[in-house]
Motif scaffolding. Sequence first.
Motif, mmCIF file in Angstrom:
data_model
loop_
_atom_site.group_PDB
_atom_site.id
_atom_site.type_symbol
_atom_site.label_atom_id
_atom_site.label_comp_id
_atom_site.label_asym_id
_atom_site.label_seq_id
_atom_site.Cartn_x
_atom_site.Cartn_y
_atom_site.Cartn_z
ATOM 1 N N HIS A 173 0.821 -1.216 0.000
ATOM 2 C CA HIS A 173 0.000 0.000 0.000
ATOM 3 C C HIS A 173 0.855 1.266 0.000
ATOM 4 O O HIS A 173 0.563 2.219 -0.711
ATOM 5 N N ARG A 174 1.897 1.273 0.821
ATOM 6 C CA ARG A 174 2.760 2.455 0.887
ATOM 7 C C ARG A 174 3.418 2.705 -0.463
ATOM 8 O O ARG A 174 3.467 3.833 -0.938
ATOM 9 N N ASN A 175 3.918 1.651 -1.083
ATOM 10 C CA ASN A 175 4.510 1.797 -2.411
ATOM 11 C C ASN A 175 3.507 2.360 -3.397
ATOM 12 O O ASN A 175 3.829 3.244 -4.185
ATOM 13 N N GLN A 176 2.307 1.847 -3.338
ATOM 14 C CA GLN A 176 1.271 2.331 -4.253
ATOM 15 C C GLN A 176 0.994 3.817 -4.016
ATOM 16 O O GLN A 176 0.934 4.596 -4.959
ATOM 17 N N LEU A 177 0.846 4.208 -2.773
ATOM 18 C CA LEU A 177 0.548 5.605 -2.464
ATOM 19 C C LEU A 177 1.708 6.534 -2.796
ATOM 20 O O LEU A 177 1.500 7.659 -3.237
ATOM 21 N N GLU A 178 2.918 6.075 -2.591
ATOM 22 C CA GLU A 178 4.081 6.915 -2.874
ATOM 23 C C GLU A 178 4.276 7.148 -4.366
ATOM 24 O O GLU A 178 4.854 8.145 -4.769
ATOM 25 N N HIS A 179 3.772 6.237 -5.201
ATOM 26 C CA HIS A 179 4.001 6.363 -6.634
ATOM 27 C C HIS A 179 2.791 6.831 -7.425
ATOM 28 O O HIS A 179 2.941 7.418 -8.477
ATOM 29 N N THR A 180 1.594 6.577 -6.926
ATOM 30 C CA THR A 180 0.417 6.954 -7.716
ATOM 31 C C THR A 180 -0.542 7.847 -6.951
ATOM 32 O O THR A 180 -1.435 8.417 -7.541
ATOM 33 N N LEU A 181 -0.373 7.917 -5.649
ATOM 34 C CA LEU A 181 -1.298 8.642 -4.774
ATOM 35 C C LEU A 181 -2.712 8.089 -4.868
ATOM 36 O O LEU A 181 -3.664 8.736 -4.497
ATOM 37 N N GLU A 182 -2.854 6.885 -5.390
ATOM 38 C CA GLU A 182 -4.160 6.256 -5.528
ATOM 39 C C GLU A 182 -4.208 5.019 -4.646
ATOM 40 O O GLU A 182 -3.215 4.347 -4.446
ATOM 41 N N PHE A 183 -5.363 4.751 -4.187
ATOM 42 C CA PHE A 183 -5.629 3.551 -3.401
ATOM 43 C C PHE A 183 -6.875 2.973 -4.045
ATOM 44 O O PHE A 183 -7.976 3.093 -3.527
ATOM 45 N N ASP A 184 -6.718 2.392 -5.234
ATOM 46 C CA ASP A 184 -7.835 2.033 -6.097
ATOM 47 C C ASP A 184 -8.981 1.341 -5.379
ATOM 48 O O ASP A 184 -10.134 1.685 -5.574
#
Length: 191
Positions: free
Chosen positions: A104-115
């Motif tokens: 989740h952290r990786n996702q937020l750091e790179h896309t700012l999305e939490f689909d």
Amino acid sequence: MNTPNNARSALSKVKIKKAFATLLEAHNVSDITVGDICKEAGVNRTTFYSHYSCIADLYKAIEEDMYVSIKEMLLPTENISDERVAFNMIVTALEAIKAHRHLHRNQLEHTLEFDYLDELTESIRARYMPLILQGQNLSPEQEEHFFIFCKSGITGIIRDWVLKDCVADVQSIAHSILFIMHQIRFKPIYS
């Protein structure tokens, strides 16, 4: 149906997903290669590509698995009118998010999305909003505005928590979410 091959294929997928999760604990997703995943999983590249077209495809598969798992946790097993049940369900969902915090952290750091948070908050809406709004005399538009406001707050709290590596206690985050939802109920400020 070739059962041994199906079992081997399923095992390969599990190994690949676990390897990716392990690598995410120490690396950004953009720094991980298919070769890294294969080495960590003990599989060859052909095996990886027989299941996933690329790392983004693997990432999406893991995200979908997590969403299904969290959504199932939110299915009421008891009377949802009891706020303690709502609290316990939120705690369970947060624990699942915490277990995969590196992803989740990786996702937020790179896309700012939490689909899948949109779908998760829709699930919360369907199950908890009637409890929260009980006794309120709101128009459908006001209910929608209330939900949009709560959704932004819930998403913001979870994003902040994940970006801080889920250091805060799961139960305190769940308390914050429910407390805020109860505090911001529509209360007429004029007649």
